[in-house]
Scaffold this motif. Structure first.
Motif, short mmCIF file in Angstrom:
data_model
loop_
_atom_site.label_atom_id
_atom_site.label_comp_id
_atom_site.label_asym_id
_atom_site.label_seq_id
_atom_site.Cartn_x
_atom_site.Cartn_y
_atom_site.Cartn_z
N LEU A 161 0.70 -1.18 -0.18
CA LEU A 161 0.11 0.10 0.02
C LEU A 161 0.87 1.23 -0.11
N VAL A 162 0.57 2.17 -0.86
CA VAL A 162 1.42 3.46 -0.96
C VAL A 162 0.38 4.45 -0.49
N ASP A 163 0.87 4.96 0.56
CA ASP A 163 -0.18 6.16 1.37
C ASP A 163 0.14 7.51 0.75
N LEU A 164 -0.42 8.06 -0.19
CA LEU A 164 -0.22 9.61 -0.53
C LEU A 164 -1.03 10.49 0.26
N PHE A 165 -2.17 9.87 1.00
CA PHE A 165 -3.13 10.56 1.65
C PHE A 165 -2.65 11.57 2.60
N HIS A 166 -1.61 10.84 3.44
CA HIS A 166 -1.10 11.56 4.65
C HIS A 166 0.18 12.20 4.49
N ARG A 189 7.00 12.24 -10.13
CA ARG A 189 8.54 11.60 -9.53
C ARG A 189 8.51 11.42 -8.31
N ARG A 190 7.69 11.85 -7.40
CA ARG A 190 7.45 11.58 -5.85
C ARG A 190 6.59 10.25 -5.89
N VAL A 191 5.68 10.26 -6.60
CA VAL A 191 4.90 8.92 -6.69
C VAL A 191 5.72 7.79 -6.84
N TRP A 207 10.50 11.47 -0.56
CA TRP A 207 9.48 11.88 -1.31
C TRP A 207 8.25 12.70 -0.53
N ARG A 208 8.50 12.74 0.79
CA ARG A 208 7.45 13.31 1.60
C ARG A 208 7.84 14.55 1.91
#
Length: 263
Positions: A161-166, A189-191, A207-208
């Motif tokens: 699971l890749v968490d982009l939400f938080h 690029r970050r994703v 990436w965060r």
């Protein structure tokens, strides 16, 4: 110490997010996108005479039912070792979304892919609440879908699971293209880096991490940008909704077969 996993093939399913809009344009006229960027890294690490193979079946505008009907059989037949699955957000953004249908269809897709692939990657979509006016309407469905995807990942050992939400860094307008709906090159690029780290690859960068502060934008410049956005992106989107059309109608996948990559 765990070894970095190596994959000899990758199949990507989904909508515009996975197709790669609006990353840099490639010489063949397609967008690059985070999935291509992941494939670049995996290909560089692949040994053997067969090389690395990559298919991207994603097409912009697709609803979860269309992803199921048009992409999953092909994906299973291609037998990619790594499969990425993102979908349902186009459904959620439409009024009258049947969230139970989205969950039921996405769950069946994930279960079928997880049974066939060595590794599946799924996503929590970004949080639109601080970035998009009017997003409060869709937040309950987004949060419900997030919980559902999280439960899928818990039930299947081979779903990462890749968490982009938080990640507040995605609130930055520079992460987004002019249409304010798709990632910019920096966002893609970050994703890609987030996916690679979820797969166990060592970090190339954080990436965060937020971007450096941006220079202030004059109010008149912002107003012109808003008017341009309405004219070029919002009104065409509304017209497609009113006429029942999609930006992906008649558009083929950019990489419909599992071919050597880079070719």
């Amino acid at each position: 110490m765990n070894q970095t996993p190596r994959f000899r093939s990758m199949v990507a399913l989904g909508d515009s997010f996975t197709e790669g809009m609006c990353d840099e344009l490639l010489p063949d006229g397609h967008y690059r996108g985070w999935a291509d960027r992941v494939a670049d890294r995996l290909a560089a690490d692949t040994d053997g005479s067969d090389g690395f193979r990559y298919a991207n079946l994603a097409v912009r505008g697709k609803l979860i039912g269309q992803i199921s009907d048009e992409q999953v059989d092909t994906a299973v037949a291609l037998r990619g070792e790594l499969v990425t699955l993102a979908g349902g957000l186009n459904d959620v953004m439409r009024p009258g979304c049947d969230i139970e249908h989205v969950e039921r269809t996405l769950g069946a897709l994930a279960q079928r892919l997880a049974a066939e692939a060595r590794q599946v990657v799924m996503f929590y979509s970004v949080d639109p609440s601080r970035r998009m006016r009017g997003s409060a309407r869709i937040m309950p469905q987004i949060l419900r879908l997030q919980r559902f995807v999280g439960d899928l990942a818990k039930r299947h050992d081979n779903i990462a699971l890749v968490d982009l939400f938080h990640v507040p860094a995605f609130d930055d307008p520079r992460m987004w293209a002019e249409d304010r709906l798709h990632f910019s090159a920096e966002g893609h690029r970050r994703v890609a880096e987030a996916v690679l780290q979820a797969l166990g690859y060592p970090a190339s960068f954080d990436w965060r991490e937020p971007l450096p502060p941006a220079a202030p934008v004059p109010r008149a410049t912002k107003l012109r940008a808003d008017l341009r956005w309405l004219r070029l992106h919002v009104w065409p989107w509304l017209l497609r909704r009113l006429t029942g059309k999609s930006s992906g109608d008649g558009r083929p996948a950019k990489r419909p077969s599992l071919e050597r990559y880079p070719s």
